[in-house]
Motif scaffolding. Structure first.
Motif, PDB file in Angstrom:
ATOM      1  N   ASN A 478      15.123   7.256   5.128  1.00  0.00           N
ATOM      2  CA  ASN A 478      14.370   6.259   4.317  1.00  0.00           C
ATOM      3  C   ASN A 478      13.354   5.849   5.165  1.00  0.00           C
ATOM      4  O   ASN A 478      13.081   5.877   6.469  1.00  0.00           O
ATOM      5  CB  ASN A 478      15.171   4.969   3.932  1.00  0.00           C
ATOM      6  N   ILE A 479      12.197   5.313   4.427  1.00  0.00           N
ATOM      7  CA  ILE A 479      10.846   4.812   5.192  1.00  0.00           C
ATOM      8  C   ILE A 479      11.192   3.479   5.436  1.00  0.00           C
ATOM      9  O   ILE A 479      11.405   2.467   4.476  1.00  0.00           O
ATOM     10  CB  ILE A 479       9.663   4.710   4.170  1.00  0.00           C
ATOM     11  N   ILE A 480      11.530   3.064   6.726  1.00  0.00           N
ATOM     12  CA  ILE A 480      11.765   1.678   7.182  1.00  0.00           C
ATOM     13  C   ILE A 480      10.812   0.694   7.173  1.00  0.00           C
ATOM     14  O   ILE A 480      10.740  -0.628   7.093  1.00  0.00           O
ATOM     15  CB  ILE A 480      12.753   1.563   8.270  1.00  0.00           C
ATOM     16  N   LYS A 481       9.570   1.089   7.483  1.00  0.00           N
ATOM     17  CA  LYS A 481       8.449   0.268   7.633  1.00  0.00           C
ATOM     18  C   LYS A 481       7.070   1.222   7.747  1.00  0.00           C
ATOM     19  O   LYS A 481       7.010   2.391   7.749  1.00  0.00           O
ATOM     20  CB  LYS A 481       8.385  -0.506   9.171  1.00  0.00           C
ATOM     21  N   ILE A 482       5.875   0.693   7.239  1.00  0.00           N
ATOM     22  CA  ILE A 482       4.789   1.193   7.302  1.00  0.00           C
ATOM     23  C   ILE A 482       3.691   0.135   7.837  1.00  0.00           C
ATOM     24  O   ILE A 482       3.791  -1.123   7.546  1.00  0.00           O
ATOM     25  CB  ILE A 482       4.180   1.463   5.688  1.00  0.00           C
ATOM     26  N   VAL A 483       3.243   0.870   8.845  1.00  0.00           N
ATOM     27  CA  VAL A 483       2.177   0.008   9.585  1.00  0.00           C
ATOM     28  C   VAL A 483       0.915   0.582   9.613  1.00  0.00           C
ATOM     29  O   VAL A 483       0.569   1.715   9.445  1.00  0.00           O
ATOM     30  CB  VAL A 483       2.735  -0.193  11.416  1.00  0.00           C
ATOM     31  N   ASN A 484      -0.274   0.092   9.955  1.00  0.00           N
ATOM     32  CA  ASN A 484      -1.693   0.508  10.179  1.00  0.00           C
ATOM     33  C   ASN A 484      -1.548   1.097  11.634  1.00  0.00           C
ATOM     34  O   ASN A 484      -1.178   0.527  12.595  1.00  0.00           O
ATOM     35  CB  ASN A 484      -2.776  -0.659  10.097  1.00  0.00           C
ATOM     36  N   ALA A 485      -2.304   2.236  11.664  1.00  0.00           N
ATOM     37  CA  ALA A 485      -2.222   2.945  12.841  1.00  0.00           C
ATOM     38  C   ALA A 485      -2.868   2.246  14.037  1.00  0.00           C
ATOM     39  O   ALA A 485      -2.820   2.257  15.029  1.00  0.00           O
ATOM     40  CB  ALA A 485      -3.050   4.311  12.937  1.00  0.00           C
ATOM     41  N   ASP A 486      -4.165   1.294  13.582  1.00  0.00           N
ATOM     42  CA  ASP A 486      -4.807   0.774  14.482  1.00  0.00           C
ATOM     43  C   ASP A 486      -4.030  -0.629  15.049  1.00  0.00           C
ATOM     44  O   ASP A 486      -4.734  -1.304  15.793  1.00  0.00           O
ATOM     45  CB  ASP A 486      -6.362   0.515  14.103  1.00  0.00           C
ATOM     46  N   GLU A 487      -2.846  -0.958  14.479  1.00  0.00           N
ATOM     47  CA  GLU A 487      -2.542  -2.140  14.874  1.00  0.00           C
ATOM     48  C   GLU A 487      -0.908  -1.796  15.588  1.00  0.00           C
ATOM     49  O   GLU A 487      -0.155  -2.722  15.356  1.00  0.00           O
ATOM     50  CB  GLU A 487      -2.071  -3.016  13.517  1.00  0.00           C
ATOM     51  N   THR A 488      -0.717  -0.535  15.856  1.00  0.00           N
ATOM     52  CA  THR A 488       0.832  -0.409  16.453  1.00  0.00           C
ATOM     53  C   THR A 488       0.432   0.357  17.841  1.00  0.00           C
ATOM     54  O   THR A 488      -0.720   0.559  18.024  1.00  0.00           O
ATOM     55  CB  THR A 488       1.539   0.192  15.501  1.00  0.00           C
ATOM     56  N   ASN A 489       1.542   0.737  18.536  1.00  0.00           N
ATOM     57  CA  ASN A 489       1.610   1.476  19.573  1.00  0.00           C
ATOM     58  C   ASN A 489       2.758   2.438  19.571  1.00  0.00           C
ATOM     59  O   ASN A 489       3.731   2.424  18.677  1.00  0.00           O
ATOM     60  CB  ASN A 489       1.303   0.712  20.876  1.00  0.00           C
TER      61      ASN A 489
END
Length: 511
Positions: A478-489
């Motif tokens: 399942n997709i548990i979360k979608i984040v912006n690449a420039d706001e994560t690590n």
């Protein structure tokens, strides 16, 4: 200086190509010595000469200072040289022990003494920290375990010099850590290791010295402590390499791929994709991040028509494509760079030219009234070979004769040339060198910038962060979360991939 291995001025030719041109390699006792080069630089060929699989046209080999003729792997084994191949040489229906002793079976009268063999395997595995079940069947164990069996095969035969050919290409990050530890243990036990690789991080972490080969020629040997990744990349490729891909901000437009409530079973009939939802727009790259085995392979196979979806919906350009035949899906505007280039990407015994039209051979201008037009096929192939820098003697060369990086460039050229609306790139840079990785990342971003939708699936977190605009984390299908690449690590993604969802309140909760 005492060297355990000296390969002096080695030349190895194949029809139409000089694979090794006057290369010298000198390995000290008790060191991990990296052999670094691009895909197709001649690294594996040089080691196949040392292991007796190939005979050189010129040059000499010394083992412990004594000149030797290595005309077969059996002679290499007798000289204490063992090789762990990139593509494992194991018999799947056999047990771990049966594979290890194959060709050197202990006897009790006229029958094989399997009990004493199992005991010996157990002893060797405990000594070197290579825990395996001697009775397990190869077909039932993980890739990392299979690699341990390959290492044990060489140790069982008394190897003091071990050649590892791209050993981390198919391993998970955890298995790579374990392998590094195993190598250090082997060195402590008095072994010497030659590591064929193009992964610069690995070299900096575990190697003592590194010999660089470029286009079949020896560039030189340096101490790892006196160099850095930028310098090594430059030596390997012959120019400066960018480790991050420059890209402008995404400009997503209409929805190209819409997946709703998708359920897909694995080969055992167990649900691998569990009610997954995902949408992907034109002009963006979504990266799917997750630990291997969380439904990525089944998801891609369902989208591309290689696996039946149980329920739900997959729409491409608003048209339902779930459970259509692969050709119908391809014709609807899908391009697919598969995870396993040998199994699903190429017909290895076809020429590169024939492989370039696998998706389009039945269409004009490659086919007229059901008859293939080879002049047009090879004309197209030569254009793509030139455009995608596929290094091959000719378009008539069999695909299996090319290095992994050049095979991958051929597949990407074929898929991108068809101008698909959706490009699925599954592990597109697995086993490739920094130059080829840079090239492929640029091509994926070019596709995005030309208004295409790109779905990137990779186990390399730096690749996901570098190339994606948005990152969808997959856990237990399942997709548990979608984040912006420039706001994560990497740290946040690692937690999400382990099934933790960071809540606004600040605590970690398991999904």
């Amino acid at each position: 200086m005492d060297y355990v291995i000296e390969m002096l001025n080695i030349r190895k030719e194949f029809p139409g190509i000089v694979a090794n041109d006057n290369i010298t390699l000198q390995v000290k006792k008790g060191e991990i010595h990296a052999l670094l080069g691009e895909n197709g630089a001649g690294k594996s060929t040089l080691m196949n000469v040392l292991f007796g699989l190939y005979q050189p046209e010129r040059g000499e080999i010394k083992v412990n200072g004594k000149k030797v003729e290595i005309t077969s792997p059996l002679i290499a084994n007798d000289l204490g040289i063992g090789m762990v191949h990139q593509h494992f040489m194991l018999v799947e229906p056999f047990t771990v022990t049966e594979n290890i002793i194959l060709g050197k079976e202990p006897r009790k009268g006229i029958s094989i003494d399997i009990k004493s063999a199992e005991k010996q395997v157990q002893e060797i595995s405990e000594r070197y920290g290579l825990s395996v079940n001697p009775r397990a069947k190869i077909a039932d164990i993980s890739v990392g375990m299979q690699q341990r069996v390959e290492i044990l095969k060489t140790l069982y035969r008394g190897a003091d010099i071990l050649i590892f050919d791209e050993p981390t290409a198919v391993l998970t990050p955890q298995e790579i850590k374990e392998l590094s530890q195993i190598m250090k243990t082997l060195i402590k036990e008095g072994k010497s290791i030659i590591l064929i690789t193009h992964k610069l991080k690995e070299i900096m972490e575990i190697c003592d010295r590194v010999t660089v080969i470029r286009k079949g020629e020896g560039i030189g040997t340096v101490d790892v402590k006196d160099t850095n990744t930028n310098e090594l990349a430059n030596l390997m490729v012959g120019r400066e390499v960018l480790f991050t891909t420059e890209k402008t901000k995404a400009n997503p437009k209409e929805t190209v791929l819409e997946i709703k409530d998708l359920f897909v079973n694995d080969n055992r009939g167990v649900s691998a994709v569990n009610g997954l939802n995902l949408s992907l727009k034109s002009g963006e790259i979504i990266g799917i991040a997750g630990v291997d085995g969380n439904g990525q392979a089944e998801l891609i196979e369902a989208i591309t028509g290689l696996r039946k979806g149980e329920s739900g919906s997959i729409k491409l350009n608003s048209k339902e494509i779930m459970n259509l035949k692969p050709r119908k899906i391809t014709e609807s505007g899908l391009g697919h760079i598969p995870q396993d280039r040998h199994k699903h990407g190429l017909v290895l015994d076809y020429s590169i030219g024939e492989n370039m039209v696998l998706q389009t051979y039945y269409q004009k201008p490659f086919s007229k009234y059901g008859v293939l037009d080879f002049k047009e096929i090879y004309k197209k192939a030569n254009t793509l070979i030139s455009e995608y820098d596929v290094r091959t003697p000719s378009a008539f060369t069999h695909a299996r004769a090319l290095s992994g990086g050049n095979q991958q460039k051929a597949i990407i050229g074929r898929e991108v040339d068809r101008d698909p609306d959706l490009l699925i790139a599954a592990q597109p840079t697995r086993g490739l060198d920094v130059g080829a990785i840079e090239f492929i990342h640029k091509r994926l971003i070019e596709q995005r910038d030309s208004g295409k939708a790109v779905l990137l699936v990779s186990f390399e977190l730096d690749e996901i962060l570098n190339v994606s605009d948005r990152i969808a984390v997959i856990f237990e299908g399942n997709i548990i979360k979608i984040v912006n690449a420039d706001e994560t690590n990497e740290q946040e993604l690692g937690l999400l991939m382990a099934g933790m969802k960071r809540e606004a309140a600040g605590g970690d909760t398991y999904v």
